[in-house]
Design a protein around this motif. Structure first.
Motif, PDB file in Angstrom:
ATOM      1  N   ASP A   1       0.853  -1.187   0.000  1.00  0.00           N
ATOM      2  CA  ASP A   1       0.000   0.000   0.000  1.00  0.00           C
ATOM      3  C   ASP A   1       0.886   1.233   0.000  1.00  0.00           C
ATOM      4  O   ASP A   1       1.979   1.231   0.580  1.00  0.00           O
ATOM      5  CB  ASP A   1      -0.902   0.037   1.239  1.00  0.00           C
ATOM      6  CG  ASP A   1      -2.084  -0.899   1.138  1.00  0.00           C
ATOM      7  OD1 ASP A   1      -2.859  -0.751   0.173  1.00  0.00           O
ATOM      8  OD2 ASP A   1      -2.236  -1.769   2.007  1.00  0.00           O
ATOM      9  N   PHE A   2       0.376   2.288  -0.637  1.00  0.00           N
ATOM     10  CA  PHE A   2       1.054   3.581  -0.657  1.00  0.00           C
ATOM     11  C   PHE A   2       0.052   4.645  -0.237  1.00  0.00           C
ATOM     12  O   PHE A   2      -1.136   4.546  -0.534  1.00  0.00           O
ATOM     13  CB  PHE A   2       1.569   3.914  -2.063  1.00  0.00           C
ATOM     14  CG  PHE A   2       2.585   2.931  -2.564  1.00  0.00           C
ATOM     15  CD1 PHE A   2       3.919   3.062  -2.213  1.00  0.00           C
ATOM     16  CD2 PHE A   2       2.213   1.872  -3.388  1.00  0.00           C
ATOM     17  CE1 PHE A   2       4.862   2.158  -2.667  1.00  0.00           C
ATOM     18  CE2 PHE A   2       3.148   0.969  -3.848  1.00  0.00           C
ATOM     19  CZ  PHE A   2       4.469   1.109  -3.492  1.00  0.00           C
ATOM     20  N   TRP A   3       0.522   5.676   0.464  1.00  0.00           N
ATOM     21  CA  TRP A   3      -0.344   6.772   0.865  1.00  0.00           C
ATOM     22  C   TRP A   3       0.473   8.047   0.993  1.00  0.00           C
ATOM     23  O   TRP A   3       1.684   8.018   1.120  1.00  0.00           O
ATOM     24  CB  TRP A   3      -1.104   6.449   2.149  1.00  0.00           C
ATOM     25  CG  TRP A   3      -0.295   6.329   3.397  1.00  0.00           C
ATOM     26  CD1 TRP A   3      -0.148   7.275   4.374  1.00  0.00           C
ATOM     27  CD2 TRP A   3       0.487   5.205   3.824  1.00  0.00           C
ATOM     28  NE1 TRP A   3       0.662   6.804   5.368  1.00  0.00           N
ATOM     29  CE2 TRP A   3       1.071   5.533   5.053  1.00  0.00           C
ATOM     30  CE3 TRP A   3       0.769   3.961   3.272  1.00  0.00           C
ATOM     31  CZ2 TRP A   3       1.906   4.675   5.750  1.00  0.00           C
ATOM     32  CZ3 TRP A   3       1.598   3.097   3.960  1.00  0.00           C
ATOM     33  CH2 TRP A   3       2.147   3.457   5.185  1.00  0.00           C
TER      34      TRP A   3
ATOM     35  N   MET B   1       8.415   2.295   3.956  1.00  0.00           N
ATOM     36  CA  MET B   1       9.071   3.488   3.410  1.00  0.00           C
ATOM     37  C   MET B   1       8.455   4.728   4.048  1.00  0.00           C
ATOM     38  O   MET B   1       7.246   4.919   4.015  1.00  0.00           O
ATOM     39  CB  MET B   1       8.889   3.546   1.889  1.00  0.00           C
ATOM     40  CG  MET B   1       9.506   4.773   1.249  1.00  0.00           C
ATOM     41  SD  MET B   1       9.467   4.762  -0.570  1.00  0.00           S
ATOM     42  CE  MET B   1       7.730   4.871  -0.908  1.00  0.00           C
ATOM     43  N   ASP B   2       9.316   5.551   4.638  1.00  0.00           N
ATOM     44  CA  ASP B   2       8.904   6.813   5.246  1.00  0.00           C
ATOM     45  C   ASP B   2       9.776   7.906   4.652  1.00  0.00           C
ATOM     46  O   ASP B   2      10.958   8.003   4.965  1.00  0.00           O
ATOM     47  CB  ASP B   2       9.079   6.749   6.764  1.00  0.00           C
ATOM     48  CG  ASP B   2       8.645   8.016   7.475  1.00  0.00           C
ATOM     49  OD1 ASP B   2       8.324   9.014   6.807  1.00  0.00           O
ATOM     50  OD2 ASP B   2       8.628   8.003   8.721  1.00  0.00           O
ATOM     51  N   PRO B   3       9.218   8.744   3.774  1.00  0.00           N
ATOM     52  CA  PRO B   3      10.042   9.758   3.099  1.00  0.00           C
ATOM     53  C   PRO B   3      10.578  10.839   4.026  1.00  0.00           C
ATOM     54  O   PRO B   3      11.526  11.531   3.689  1.00  0.00           O
ATOM     55  CB  PRO B   3       9.087  10.358   2.065  1.00  0.00           C
ATOM     56  CG  PRO B   3       7.735  10.161   2.661  1.00  0.00           C
ATOM     57  CD  PRO B   3       7.807   8.876   3.429  1.00  0.00           C
TER      58      PRO B   3
ATOM     59  N   GLY C   1       4.988  -2.859   2.396  1.00  0.00           N
ATOM     60  CA  GLY C   1       4.763  -4.079   1.635  1.00  0.00           C
ATOM     61  C   GLY C   1       5.368  -5.264   2.356  1.00  0.00           C
ATOM     62  O   GLY C   1       6.254  -5.112   3.197  1.00  0.00           O
ATOM     63  N   ILE C   2       4.886  -6.456   2.014  1.00  0.00           N
ATOM     64  CA  ILE C   2       5.352  -7.656   2.685  1.00  0.00           C
ATOM     65  C   ILE C   2       5.648  -8.747   1.662  1.00  0.00           C
ATOM     66  O   ILE C   2       4.908  -8.920   0.695  1.00  0.00           O
ATOM     67  CB  ILE C   2       4.328  -8.127   3.746  1.00  0.00           C
ATOM     68  CG1 ILE C   2       4.902  -9.228   4.618  1.00  0.00           C
ATOM     69  CG2 ILE C   2       3.013  -8.531   3.111  1.00  0.00           C
ATOM     70  CD1 ILE C   2       4.091  -9.506   5.874  1.00  0.00           C
TER      71      ILE C   2
ATOM     72  N   LEU D   1      -6.066   1.868   7.046  1.00  0.00           N
ATOM     73  CA  LEU D   1      -4.825   1.279   6.525  1.00  0.00           C
ATOM     74  C   LEU D   1      -3.989   0.654   7.643  1.00  0.00           C
ATOM     75  O   LEU D   1      -3.497  -0.470   7.503  1.00  0.00           O
ATOM     76  CB  LEU D   1      -4.015   2.347   5.784  1.00  0.00           C
ATOM     77  CG  LEU D   1      -2.811   1.866   5.018  1.00  0.00           C
ATOM     78  CD1 LEU D   1      -3.231   0.954   3.873  1.00  0.00           C
ATOM     79  CD2 LEU D   1      -2.040   3.056   4.463  1.00  0.00           C
ATOM     80  N   ILE D   2      -3.842   1.358   8.760  1.00  0.00           N
ATOM     81  CA  ILE D   2      -3.047   0.810   9.861  1.00  0.00           C
ATOM     82  C   ILE D   2      -3.747  -0.403  10.478  1.00  0.00           C
ATOM     83  O   ILE D   2      -3.094  -1.364  10.893  1.00  0.00           O
ATOM     84  CB  ILE D   2      -2.714   1.883  10.926  1.00  0.00           C
ATOM     85  CG1 ILE D   2      -1.550   1.408  11.820  1.00  0.00           C
ATOM     86  CG2 ILE D   2      -3.922   2.241  11.756  1.00  0.00           C
ATOM     87  CD1 ILE D   2      -0.987   2.491  12.719  1.00  0.00           C
ATOM     88  N   GLN D   3      -5.072  -0.392  10.503  1.00  0.00           N
ATOM     89  CA  GLN D   3      -5.812  -1.547  11.003  1.00  0.00           C
ATOM     90  C   GLN D   3      -5.603  -2.749  10.082  1.00  0.00           C
ATOM     91  O   GLN D   3      -5.432  -3.880  10.552  1.00  0.00           O
ATOM     92  CB  GLN D   3      -7.300  -1.218  11.123  1.00  0.00           C
ATOM     93  CG  GLN D   3      -7.603  -0.249  12.240  1.00  0.00           C
ATOM     94  CD  GLN D   3      -9.060   0.163  12.254  1.00  0.00           C
ATOM     95  OE1 GLN D   3      -9.665   0.430  11.230  1.00  0.00           O
ATOM     96  NE2 GLN D   3      -9.628   0.226  13.455  1.00  0.00           N
TER      97      GLN D   3
END
Length: 185
Positions: free
Chosen positions: A72-74, A92-94, A81-82, A166-168
């Motif tokens: 997932d991307f947001w 990924m945390d920009p 991803g897994i 998304l976090i859930q």
């Protein structure tokens, strides 16, 4: 009617014909373009940024030999991803200095979903403001060290944009992966 009017209307047998002067039509089209152009340019820029971050995520996964099964991307730059076969999670945390975090799902001892929020208002006007959403991963190999996957930070973003569901979702995926890894042992 006045002869210098830009718009003339003719009525013929219950039909209305609108005749627009070429100058008026040109001015109208220019005004429409002036309104639409910034929106189009902004959308194109956002799309290019998203493509860049997706490519960056895919390259990092390939560099680590991962075949991402679920991802997932947001917010244009965050991604998760897994790889279910290799039991690896890529985050990924920009905004962070590292940019990427690679976690072995076999090494997860415990998982916590952290929701920091506060209530504002009184009575029926009371509402909840979410300040932070994170998944905290505790490791078997390093019990004192934790991996923190920050999905939303109210100090960096003004409002939620789908991070709560998304976090859930990812909490459920990782809990299932942890329980599966315990069965493999």
């Amino acid at each position: 009617m006045h002869p210098n009017i830009f718009l003339t209307t003719l009525k013929t047998k219950n039909k209305m014909i609108v005749d627009i002067e070429p100058v008026s039509l040109g001015i109208s089209l220019a005004a429409i373009l002036a309104f639409i152009a910034p929106i189009y340019i902004s959308k194109k820029k956002q799309t290019n940024i998203q493509k860049f971050h997706h490519r960056k995520f895919t390259e990092e996964a390939a560099k680590n030999g991962l075949l991402i099964g679920e991802k997932d991307f947001w917010r244009g730059g965050y991604g998760i991803g897994i790889d279910f076969e290799k039991h690896k999670l890529l985050f990924m945390d920009p905004i962070s200095q590292a940019g990427f975090l690679l976690v072995s799902t076999d090494n997860i001892s415990h998982l916590d979903l952290l929701k920091q929020s506060r209530h504002v208002g009184k009575g029926s006007n009371k509402s909840e403001i979410i300040d932070k959403l994170s998944l905290i991963i505790n490791h078997f190999s390093e019990p004192t060290e934790k991996s923190i996957l920050c999905f939303f930070d109210g100090d960096k973003h003004s409002d939620l944009s789908g991070e709560w569901p998304l976090i859930q979702k990812w909490n459920a995926i990782l809990l299932k992966e942890v329980s599966t890894s315990k069965l493999r042992e």
